[in-house]
Design a protein around this motif. Structure first.
Motif, PDB file in Angstrom:
ATOM      1  N   MET A 158      44.112  16.701  38.687  1.00  0.00           N
ATOM      2  CA  MET A 158      45.055  16.242  37.639  1.00  0.00           C
ATOM      3  C   MET A 158      46.158  17.277  37.713  1.00  0.00           C
ATOM      4  N   THR A 159      47.409  16.698  37.319  1.00  0.00           N
ATOM      5  CA  THR A 159      48.474  17.437  37.071  1.00  0.00           C
ATOM      6  C   THR A 159      48.442  18.369  35.782  1.00  0.00           C
ATOM      7  N   VAL A 160      48.698  19.593  36.104  1.00  0.00           N
ATOM      8  CA  VAL A 160      48.165  20.807  35.116  1.00  0.00           C
ATOM      9  C   VAL A 160      49.183  21.065  34.399  1.00  0.00           C
ATOM     10  N   ASN A 161      49.063  21.227  33.119  1.00  0.00           N
ATOM     11  CA  ASN A 161      49.817  22.033  32.048  1.00  0.00           C
ATOM     12  C   ASN A 161      49.839  23.435  32.411  1.00  0.00           C
ATOM     13  N   PRO A 162      51.212  23.637  32.851  1.00  0.00           N
ATOM     14  CA  PRO A 162      51.343  25.035  33.229  1.00  0.00           C
ATOM     15  C   PRO A 162      50.939  26.160  32.402  1.00  0.00           C
ATOM     16  N   VAL A 163      50.947  25.953  31.055  1.00  0.00           N
ATOM     17  CA  VAL A 163      50.528  26.931  30.161  1.00  0.00           C
ATOM     18  C   VAL A 163      49.115  27.191  30.272  1.00  0.00           C
ATOM     19  N   SER A 164      48.408  26.490  30.831  1.00  0.00           N
ATOM     20  CA  SER A 164      46.986  26.551  30.725  1.00  0.00           C
ATOM     21  C   SER A 164      46.396  27.179  32.122  1.00  0.00           C
ATOM     22  N   LEU A 165      47.047  27.228  32.987  1.00  0.00           N
ATOM     23  CA  LEU A 165      46.668  27.669  34.370  1.00  0.00           C
ATOM     24  C   LEU A 165      46.851  29.375  34.728  1.00  0.00           C
ATOM     25  N   HIS A 166      45.688  29.941  34.747  1.00  0.00           N
ATOM     26  CA  HIS A 166      45.766  31.166  35.312  1.00  0.00           C
ATOM     27  C   HIS A 166      44.857  31.600  36.192  1.00  0.00           C
ATOM     28  N   LEU A 167      45.329  31.839  37.744  1.00  0.00           N
ATOM     29  CA  LEU A 167      44.150  31.962  38.735  1.00  0.00           C
ATOM     30  C   LEU A 167      43.941  33.507  38.933  1.00  0.00           C
ATOM     31  N   PRO A 168      42.772  33.663  39.352  1.00  0.00           N
ATOM     32  CA  PRO A 168      42.312  35.059  39.555  1.00  0.00           C
ATOM     33  C   PRO A 168      42.846  35.366  40.780  1.00  0.00           C
ATOM     34  N   PRO A 169      42.982  36.848  41.141  1.00  0.00           N
ATOM     35  CA  PRO A 169      43.407  37.174  42.572  1.00  0.00           C
ATOM     36  C   PRO A 169      42.272  36.504  43.800  1.00  0.00           C
ATOM     37  N   GLY A 170      43.134  36.580  44.947  1.00  0.00           N
ATOM     38  CA  GLY A 170      42.295  35.930  45.966  1.00  0.00           C
ATOM     39  C   GLY A 170      42.345  34.656  46.492  1.00  0.00           C
ATOM     40  N   GLN A 171      43.572  34.030  45.744  1.00  0.00           N
ATOM     41  CA  GLN A 171      44.005  32.760  46.115  1.00  0.00           C
ATOM     42  C   GLN A 171      44.582  32.358  47.756  1.00  0.00           C
ATOM     43  N   THR A 172      44.730  31.514  48.379  1.00  0.00           N
ATOM     44  CA  THR A 172      45.516  31.585  49.533  1.00  0.00           C
ATOM     45  C   THR A 172      46.566  30.594  49.032  1.00  0.00           C
ATOM     46  N   LEU A 173      47.995  31.332  49.375  1.00  0.00           N
ATOM     47  CA  LEU A 173      49.124  30.633  48.800  1.00  0.00           C
ATOM     48  C   LEU A 173      49.970  30.236  50.240  1.00  0.00           C
ATOM     49  N   LEU A 174      50.271  28.930  50.467  1.00  0.00           N
ATOM     50  CA  LEU A 174      51.002  28.521  51.678  1.00  0.00           C
ATOM     51  C   LEU A 174      52.270  28.345  50.990  1.00  0.00           C
ATOM     52  N   PHE A 175      53.406  28.748  51.696  1.00  0.00           N
ATOM     53  CA  PHE A 175      54.867  28.723  51.007  1.00  0.00           C
ATOM     54  C   PHE A 175      55.433  27.747  52.213  1.00  0.00           C
ATOM     55  N   ASP A 176      56.302  26.818  51.714  1.00  0.00           N
ATOM     56  CA  ASP A 176      57.286  26.383  52.488  1.00  0.00           C
ATOM     57  C   ASP A 176      58.297  27.192  52.754  1.00  0.00           C
ATOM     58  N   GLU A 187      53.395  21.734  38.465  1.00  0.00           N
ATOM     59  CA  GLU A 187      55.000  21.416  38.518  1.00  0.00           C
ATOM     60  C   GLU A 187      55.636  22.871  37.730  1.00  0.00           C
ATOM     61  N   LEU A 188      56.376  23.546  38.618  1.00  0.00           N
ATOM     62  CA  LEU A 188      57.109  24.548  37.806  1.00  0.00           C
ATOM     63  C   LEU A 188      58.648  24.403  38.075  1.00  0.00           C
ATOM     64  N   PRO A 189      59.338  25.005  37.244  1.00  0.00           N
ATOM     65  CA  PRO A 189      60.941  24.806  37.206  1.00  0.00           C
ATOM     66  C   PRO A 189      61.478  25.881  38.271  1.00  0.00           C
ATOM     67  N   THR A 190      60.965  26.988  38.129  1.00  0.00           N
ATOM     68  CA  THR A 190      61.629  27.990  39.169  1.00  0.00           C
ATOM     69  C   THR A 190      60.470  28.607  39.770  1.00  0.00           C
ATOM     70  N   PHE A 191      60.885  29.480  41.023  1.00  0.00           N
ATOM     71  CA  PHE A 191      59.921  30.255  41.906  1.00  0.00           C
ATOM     72  C   PHE A 191      59.365  31.293  41.070  1.00  0.00           C
ATOM     73  N   PRO A 192      59.992  32.117  40.379  1.00  0.00           N
ATOM     74  CA  PRO A 192      59.616  33.467  39.658  1.00  0.00           C
ATOM     75  C   PRO A 192      58.374  33.064  38.932  1.00  0.00           C
ATOM     76  N   THR A 193      58.323  31.866  38.090  1.00  0.00           N
ATOM     77  CA  THR A 193      57.315  31.381  37.240  1.00  0.00           C
ATOM     78  C   THR A 193      55.945  31.324  38.006  1.00  0.00           C
ATOM     79  N   LEU A 194      55.966  31.369  39.346  1.00  0.00           N
ATOM     80  CA  LEU A 194      54.721  31.543  39.922  1.00  0.00           C
ATOM     81  C   LEU A 194      53.716  32.753  39.451  1.00  0.00           C
ATOM     82  N   THR A 195      54.541  33.533  39.053  1.00  0.00           N
ATOM     83  CA  THR A 195      53.679  34.767  38.941  1.00  0.00           C
ATOM     84  C   THR A 195      52.910  34.632  37.302  1.00  0.00           C
TER      85      THR A 195
END
Length: 240
Positions: free
Chosen positions: A1-19, A229-237
């Motif tokens: 599903m498309t996630v509401n950004p406010v509700s998503l908080h992932l624990p450490p240990g994810q694999t992030l693939l960056f373009d 879907e995020l508006p800017t790169f820094p909001t990833l944190t």
């Protein structure tokens, strides 16, 4: 599903693939400037600038299919487009001028997008970060070196094309657990849709000047997968 950004908080240990291009640093704006200069130089008497651009797009698709991505391929496309649309032959002087439009891109300094340097540095302390880009291997690795971001990546993959099959192979090669792996990029066509089709999660960060050949409607994520879907790169944190 498309996630509401406010509700998503992932624990450490994810694999992030960056373009890379237009996700970490500016890229397409330099091509757009070179193309504008090329169209102005061609100064076609019959076709409008928009029509010339459409023709160049078709030429680029054919060139990429035959020779892949990169500045050499782009230069081939400019020369082929000029030959096809101009009533005059490509003289050595004209050839040199056309080549200069592509060279102007190579001469550009790496311009990181806002907040990228500090954001990547922070994310790399909590997650495994892998660069996944496409294009000419030497060109892309050179840009990464010049960006000063290289120390933050556990691995670098330069693919000839980003397809769902390529993402599956990459995920297997790097032992990526699909439920904890996220492809992050600005291109629906290359970053988001094929990654979702390969069983990964995805994060879409739009860029105002994404290459027209990368435009595509975002597909909804399959059941059990997430699209953020995020508006800017820094909001990833805020989420990783």
């Amino acid at each position: 599903m498309t996630v509401n950004p406010v509700s998503l908080h992932l624990p450490p240990g994810q694999t992030l693939l960056f373009d890379a291009d237009d996700t970490l640093w500016e890229n397409n704006i330099y091509f757009e400037r070179a193309i504008a200069s090329f169209i102005s130089y061609l100064d076609h008497r019959v076709h409008s600038p928009e029509e010339v651009r459409e023709h160049l797009n078709r030429v680029e698709r054919a060139t990429i299919a035959a020779h892949g991505y990169g500045l050499l391929s782009f230069r081939r496309s400019l020369i082929a487009c000029f030959e096809q649309l101009s009533s005059q032959p490509v003289t050595p002087d004209k050839h040199e001028r056309i080549v200069s439009f592509a060279q102007s891109i190579a001469d550009e300094e790496i311009e990181l997008l806002p907040g990228v340097a500090s954001t990547i540095a922070e994310l790399a302390t909590r997650h495994r970060c892998i660069l996944v880009t496409k294009g000419d291997d030497l060109e892309q690795r050179d840009k990464l070196t010049r960006s000063s971001l290289e120390p933050h990546f556990a691995a670098v993959e330069v693919l000839p094309e980003k397809t769902n099959a390529a993402y599956r192979v990459l995920a297997e090669h790097h032992a990526c657990e699909c439920g904890r792996t996220w492809m992050i990029g600005n291109s629906p066509k290359s970053d988001i849709n094929p990654a979702l089709a390969a069983g990964l999660h995805a994060v879409f960060i739009p860029h105002d000047f994404t290459w027209v050949l990368e435009h595509e409607v975002l597909n909804p994520p399959p059941a059990g997968q997430h699209l953020l879907e995020l508006p800017t790169f820094p909001t990833l944190t805020r989420h990783f």
